[in-house]
Motif scaffolding. Structure first.
Motif, PDB file in Angstrom:
ATOM      1  N   VAL A  98       2.070 -52.810   5.287  1.00  0.00           N
ATOM      2  CA  VAL A  98       2.105 -52.212   6.373  1.00  0.00           C
ATOM      3  C   VAL A  98       0.515 -52.602   6.893  1.00  0.00           C
ATOM      4  O   VAL A  98      -0.382 -52.061   6.058  1.00  0.00           O
ATOM      5  CB  VAL A  98       2.275 -50.704   6.375  1.00  0.00           C
ATOM      6  CG1 VAL A  98       1.888 -49.944   7.902  1.00  0.00           C
ATOM      7  CG2 VAL A  98       3.681 -50.381   6.210  1.00  0.00           C
ATOM      8  N   ASP A  99       0.476 -53.087   8.020  1.00  0.00           N
ATOM      9  CA  ASP A  99      -1.010 -53.752   8.440  1.00  0.00           C
ATOM     10  C   ASP A  99      -1.474 -52.584   9.237  1.00  0.00           C
ATOM     11  O   ASP A  99      -2.608 -51.958   8.943  1.00  0.00           O
ATOM     12  CB  ASP A  99      -0.908 -54.869   9.613  1.00  0.00           C
ATOM     13  CG  ASP A  99      -2.362 -55.377   9.834  1.00  0.00           C
ATOM     14  OD1 ASP A  99      -3.252 -55.601   8.987  1.00  0.00           O
ATOM     15  OD2 ASP A  99      -2.416 -55.503  11.111  1.00  0.00           O
ATOM     16  N   LYS A 100      -0.955 -51.763  10.063  1.00  0.00           N
ATOM     17  CA  LYS A 100      -1.334 -50.687  11.020  1.00  0.00           C
ATOM     18  C   LYS A 100      -0.271 -49.821  11.249  1.00  0.00           C
ATOM     19  O   LYS A 100       1.098 -49.844  11.260  1.00  0.00           O
ATOM     20  CB  LYS A 100      -1.725 -51.265  12.316  1.00  0.00           C
ATOM     21  CG  LYS A 100      -2.530 -50.375  13.534  1.00  0.00           C
ATOM     22  CD  LYS A 100      -2.983 -51.057  14.556  1.00  0.00           C
ATOM     23  CE  LYS A 100      -4.364 -51.517  14.633  1.00  0.00           C
ATOM     24  NZ  LYS A 100      -4.786 -52.062  15.911  1.00  0.00           N
ATOM     25  N   ALA A 101      -0.681 -48.305  11.096  1.00  0.00           N
ATOM     26  CA  ALA A 101      -0.091 -47.339  11.414  1.00  0.00           C
ATOM     27  C   ALA A 101      -0.393 -46.459  12.240  1.00  0.00           C
ATOM     28  O   ALA A 101      -1.619 -46.012  12.471  1.00  0.00           O
ATOM     29  CB  ALA A 101       0.119 -46.363  10.157  1.00  0.00           C
ATOM     30  N   TYR A 102       0.470 -46.043  13.757  1.00  0.00           N
ATOM     31  CA  TYR A 102       0.163 -44.952  14.407  1.00  0.00           C
ATOM     32  C   TYR A 102       0.814 -43.690  14.223  1.00  0.00           C
ATOM     33  O   TYR A 102       1.905 -43.712  14.027  1.00  0.00           O
ATOM     34  CB  TYR A 102       0.876 -45.673  15.798  1.00  0.00           C
ATOM     35  CG  TYR A 102       0.008 -46.541  16.201  1.00  0.00           C
ATOM     36  CD1 TYR A 102      -0.738 -46.557  17.361  1.00  0.00           C
ATOM     37  CD2 TYR A 102       0.215 -48.081  15.956  1.00  0.00           C
ATOM     38  CE1 TYR A 102      -1.401 -47.575  18.135  1.00  0.00           C
ATOM     39  CE2 TYR A 102      -0.245 -49.264  16.438  1.00  0.00           C
ATOM     40  CZ  TYR A 102      -1.024 -48.933  17.449  1.00  0.00           C
ATOM     41  OH  TYR A 102      -1.851 -50.110  18.095  1.00  0.00           O
ATOM     42  N   ILE A 103      -0.187 -42.647  14.176  1.00  0.00           N
ATOM     43  CA  ILE A 103       0.546 -41.438  13.610  1.00  0.00           C
ATOM     44  C   ILE A 103      -0.335 -40.447  14.459  1.00  0.00           C
ATOM     45  O   ILE A 103      -1.547 -40.338  14.943  1.00  0.00           O
ATOM     46  CB  ILE A 103      -0.009 -40.966  12.147  1.00  0.00           C
ATOM     47  CG1 ILE A 103       0.722 -41.946  11.250  1.00  0.00           C
ATOM     48  CG2 ILE A 103       0.581 -39.605  11.551  1.00  0.00           C
ATOM     49  CD1 ILE A 103       0.171 -41.981   9.818  1.00  0.00           C
ATOM     50  N   GLU A 104       0.513 -39.145  14.950  1.00  0.00           N
ATOM     51  CA  GLU A 104      -0.014 -38.377  15.871  1.00  0.00           C
ATOM     52  C   GLU A 104      -0.581 -37.105  14.812  1.00  0.00           C
ATOM     53  O   GLU A 104       0.177 -36.846  13.897  1.00  0.00           O
ATOM     54  CB  GLU A 104       0.780 -37.726  16.692  1.00  0.00           C
ATOM     55  CG  GLU A 104       0.380 -36.657  17.796  1.00  0.00           C
ATOM     56  CD  GLU A 104       1.183 -36.253  18.739  1.00  0.00           C
ATOM     57  OE1 GLU A 104       0.820 -35.331  19.421  1.00  0.00           O
ATOM     58  OE2 GLU A 104       2.307 -36.781  18.892  1.00  0.00           O
ATOM     59  N   GLY A 105      -1.766 -36.577  15.189  1.00  0.00           N
ATOM     60  CA  GLY A 105      -2.331 -35.329  14.310  1.00  0.00           C
ATOM     61  C   GLY A 105      -2.167 -34.020  15.060  1.00  0.00           C
ATOM     62  O   GLY A 105      -1.791 -34.171  16.302  1.00  0.00           O
ATOM     63  N   THR A 106      -2.380 -33.086  14.404  1.00  0.00           N
ATOM     64  CA  THR A 106      -2.246 -31.749  15.181  1.00  0.00           C
ATOM     65  C   THR A 106      -3.670 -31.183  15.489  1.00  0.00           C
ATOM     66  O   THR A 106      -3.599 -30.659  16.578  1.00  0.00           O
ATOM     67  CB  THR A 106      -1.381 -30.811  13.916  1.00  0.00           C
ATOM     68  OG1 THR A 106      -0.159 -31.505  13.766  1.00  0.00           O
ATOM     69  CG2 THR A 106      -1.009 -29.576  14.542  1.00  0.00           C
ATOM     70  N   VAL A 107      -4.586 -31.243  14.687  1.00  0.00           N
ATOM     71  CA  VAL A 107      -5.748 -30.219  14.961  1.00  0.00           C
ATOM     72  C   VAL A 107      -6.772 -31.421  14.392  1.00  0.00           C
ATOM     73  O   VAL A 107      -6.817 -31.877  13.233  1.00  0.00           O
ATOM     74  CB  VAL A 107      -5.723 -29.215  14.249  1.00  0.00           C
ATOM     75  CG1 VAL A 107      -7.158 -28.382  14.286  1.00  0.00           C
ATOM     76  CG2 VAL A 107      -4.500 -28.346  14.644  1.00  0.00           C
ATOM     77  N   GLY A 108      -7.892 -31.405  15.309  1.00  0.00           N
ATOM     78  CA  GLY A 108      -9.120 -32.076  14.952  1.00  0.00           C
ATOM     79  C   GLY A 108     -10.287 -30.988  14.636  1.00  0.00           C
ATOM     80  O   GLY A 108     -10.214 -29.926  15.331  1.00  0.00           O
ATOM     81  N   VAL A 109     -11.076 -31.418  13.642  1.00  0.00           N
ATOM     82  CA  VAL A 109     -12.178 -30.329  13.166  1.00  0.00           C
ATOM     83  C   VAL A 109     -13.393 -31.082  13.401  1.00  0.00           C
ATOM     84  O   VAL A 109     -13.923 -32.095  12.884  1.00  0.00           O
ATOM     85  CB  VAL A 109     -11.833 -30.119  11.861  1.00  0.00           C
ATOM     86  CG1 VAL A 109     -13.131 -29.108  11.576  1.00  0.00           C
ATOM     87  CG2 VAL A 109     -10.671 -29.474  11.409  1.00  0.00           C
ATOM     88  N   ALA A 110     -14.281 -30.319  14.479  1.00  0.00           N
ATOM     89  CA  ALA A 110     -15.614 -30.757  14.896  1.00  0.00           C
ATOM     90  C   ALA A 110     -16.567 -30.799  13.783  1.00  0.00           C
ATOM     91  O   ALA A 110     -17.322 -31.895  13.811  1.00  0.00           O
ATOM     92  CB  ALA A 110     -16.218 -29.879  15.963  1.00  0.00           C
TER      93      ALA A 110
END
Length: 194
Positions: A98-110
């Motif tokens: 696998v060269d590249k993976a696109y994944i959606e996240g839920t929460v980002g932490v500043a």
């Protein structure tokens, strides 16, 4: 009674008393003027890349170009179309390329640049670690100041697996030689959707 049973009984008899968890005063935790700016600053300082985009159309075009290049690209984001559900049953040996993976996240932490990802968002829990280049997508409104607020938004026990990811894989040995990508993705790009 066996030695093992004696040890286990001694441990059971000497448990500390349960105490309630501390109440955290939300007014006393860190606050940032601009959550996105702080998230971007921290993530870039640890080797990640952050880009603000207005919608996911840019990513659809990028995904199409990546797939047409002949590289093994995995998409787990329904909004980008053609989710690669077949990766759920692939082994590490099959996912190695696998060269590249696109994944959606839920929460980002500043405060630390981390992104929470549920197992269902990865489809296969190996994908974010075995790929060479990781692309995470989160929404700007889902960036919170600290891990305290992040844990309020996620359901850590909802699935069998989930984690916070922050930037590409990195390690340093005793001589403090930094190596990027030793234990996971060599690059991590986080797209923040306006």
């Amino acid at each position: 009674m066996s030695v093992r049973e004696n040890i286990l009984n001694a441990i059971a008899a000497n448990q500390p008393k349960l105490v309630p968890l501390p109440v955290i005063d939300e007014a006393s935790v860190i606050h940032y003027e601009d959550l996105y700016a702080q998230f971007k600053t921290v993530l870039e300082s640890i080797g990640g890349k952050v880009e603000l985009i207005s919608n996911t159309e840019v990513l659809k075009e990028q995904l199409a170009a990546d797939k047409s290049s002949g590289s093994f690209v995995v998409n787990t984001i329904a909004a980008l179309g053609n989710v690669d559900n077949q990766v759920v049953s692939l082994t590490a040996i099959e996912l190695e390329k696998v060269d590249k993976a696109y994944i959606e996240g839920t929460v980002g932490v500043a405060e630390n640049g981390a992104v929470w990802v549920y197992e269902s968002q990865m489809i296969n829990r190996l994908v974010p670690f075995i790929c060479q280049h990781l692309v995470l997508v989160i929404y700007k409104k889902s960036i919170v100041p600290t891990l305290h607020q992040a844990y309020e938004k996620i359901e850590a026990a909802r699935e069998g697996f989930g984690l916070f990811l922050a930037g590409p894989s990195k390690t340093a040995d005793i001589e403090q030689s930094l190596v990027i990508g030793a234990h996971g993705a060599r690059s991590a790009t986080i797209y923040v959707v306006e």
